[in-house]
Write a protein that holds these residues in place. Structure first.
Motif, PDB file in Angstrom:
ATOM      1  N   LYS A   1       0.832  -1.216   0.000  1.00 44.43           N
ATOM      2  CA  LYS A   1       0.000   0.000   0.000  1.00 44.43           C
ATOM      3  C   LYS A   1       0.860   1.257   0.000  1.00 44.43           C
ATOM      4  O   LYS A   1       0.565   2.221  -0.709  1.00 44.43           O
ATOM      5  CB  LYS A   1      -0.939   0.009   1.209  1.00 44.43           C
ATOM      6  CG  LYS A   1      -2.111  -0.931   1.066  1.00 44.43           C
ATOM      7  CD  LYS A   1      -3.045  -0.820   2.246  1.00 44.43           C
ATOM      8  CE  LYS A   1      -4.184  -1.805   2.107  1.00 44.43           C
ATOM      9  NZ  LYS A   1      -5.113  -1.739   3.223  1.00 44.43           N
ATOM     10  N   GLU A   2       1.925   1.252   0.795  1.00 46.28           N
ATOM     11  CA  GLU A   2       2.820   2.426   0.844  1.00 46.28           C
ATOM     12  C   GLU A   2       3.544   2.600  -0.495  1.00 46.28           C
ATOM     13  O   GLU A   2       3.684   3.727  -0.982  1.00 46.28           O
ATOM     14  CB  GLU A   2       3.841   2.266   1.975  1.00 46.28           C
ATOM     15  CG  GLU A   2       3.205   2.349   3.352  1.00 46.28           C
ATOM     16  CD  GLU A   2       4.125   1.862   4.469  1.00 46.28           C
ATOM     17  OE1 GLU A   2       3.939   2.359   5.600  1.00 46.28           O
ATOM     18  OE2 GLU A   2       4.995   1.000   4.222  1.00 46.28           O
TER      19      GLU A   2
ATOM     20  N   ARG B   1       1.185   4.098  -2.973  1.00 51.71           N
ATOM     21  CA  ARG B   1       0.985   5.531  -2.735  1.00 51.71           C
ATOM     22  C   ARG B   1       2.174   6.336  -3.259  1.00 51.71           C
ATOM     23  O   ARG B   1       1.996   7.328  -3.972  1.00 51.71           O
ATOM     24  CB  ARG B   1       0.752   5.789  -1.254  1.00 51.71           C
ATOM     25  CG  ARG B   1       0.312   7.200  -0.935  1.00 51.71           C
ATOM     26  CD  ARG B   1      -0.142   7.423   0.498  1.00 51.71           C
ATOM     27  NE  ARG B   1       0.646   6.762   1.523  1.00 51.71           N
ATOM     28  CZ  ARG B   1       0.287   5.660   2.197  1.00 51.71           C
ATOM     29  NH1 ARG B   1      -0.873   5.086   1.951  1.00 51.71           N
ATOM     30  NH2 ARG B   1       1.067   5.137   3.116  1.00 51.71           N
TER      31      ARG B   1
ATOM     32  N   PRO C   1      -2.765  -0.571  -5.383  1.00 52.10           N
ATOM     33  CA  PRO C   1      -2.121  -1.595  -4.542  1.00 52.10           C
ATOM     34  C   PRO C   1      -1.968  -2.940  -5.264  1.00 52.10           C
ATOM     35  O   PRO C   1      -0.979  -3.628  -5.084  1.00 52.10           O
ATOM     36  CB  PRO C   1      -3.052  -1.710  -3.335  1.00 52.10           C
ATOM     37  CG  PRO C   1      -3.697  -0.361  -3.245  1.00 52.10           C
ATOM     38  CD  PRO C   1      -3.879   0.078  -4.679  1.00 52.10           C
TER      39      PRO C   1
END
Length: 178
Positions: free
Chosen positions: A137-138, A141, A147
């Motif tokens: 997820k990071e 981003r 994702p």
């Protein structure tokens, strides 16, 4: 004494102005395969696998340096002969109001610890973020991906590096013993 330390440091050191090399030590030149007189007044872009990676990492670095004045990562860089290698990069801005205006950088060649596998530019980006401990997820981003796309890149990395799971992949990326 400071000049002696700069010249004989066990890692590559460079002083830059707006991402252009003003001065660098012998270890820096050696790591990238250049003579000592070839890199001053050249853009750091010549040391990246692509112009796109130079710009992308610059954007990420600028954001972080605006917050703390410092930047650190491990990434794939390019030698003069075109060969790629993993490098630990650390930077310190000398001008906090304009982080890239003047900065000091260290570059440590990690090729003995971490061999380079044939990866796409996006896979290199994902690998660098995984090595920093970022989650899917990071990563999504930071790279402005979904994702699921970040997860697909991670899965391809696992296959290319022969890793059975994410923990093993991170160990291979960071050079940790398995």
């Amino acid at each position: 004494m400071a000049l002696l330390a700069f010249e004989h440091a066990p890692v590559g050191l460079a002083v830059t102005r707006d991402r252009v090399i003003e001065r660098c030590n012998a270890r820096f030149c050696e790591s990238f395969g250049y003579r000592e007189d070839e890199l001053p007044q050249r853009s750091l872009a010549v040391l990246y696998p692509s112009q796109e990676e130079f710009l992308r990492i610059g954007e990420i670095g600028l954001r972080r340096m605006r917050e703390t004045g410092r930047y650190a990562d491990e990434r794939i860089m390019q030698r003069r002969d075109g060969s790629l290698f993993w490098c630990r990069v650390r930077g310190q801005s000398l001008t906090p109001h304009d982080p890239f205006a003047r900065a000091v950088w260290s570059f440590a060649d990690l090729s003995e610890l971490r061999p380079v596998v044939d990866l796409t530019a996006r896979e290199r980006q994902v690998a660098a973020l995984l090595a920093e401990g970022q989650t899917n997820k990071e990563i999504a981003r930071v790279l402005e991906l979904s994702p699921r796309t970040a997860e697909a890149h991670r899965a391809r990395l696992q296959a290319k590096l022969g890793a059975r799971n994410t923990a093993e992949l991170v160990a291979r990326l960071t050079g940790l013993p398995l």
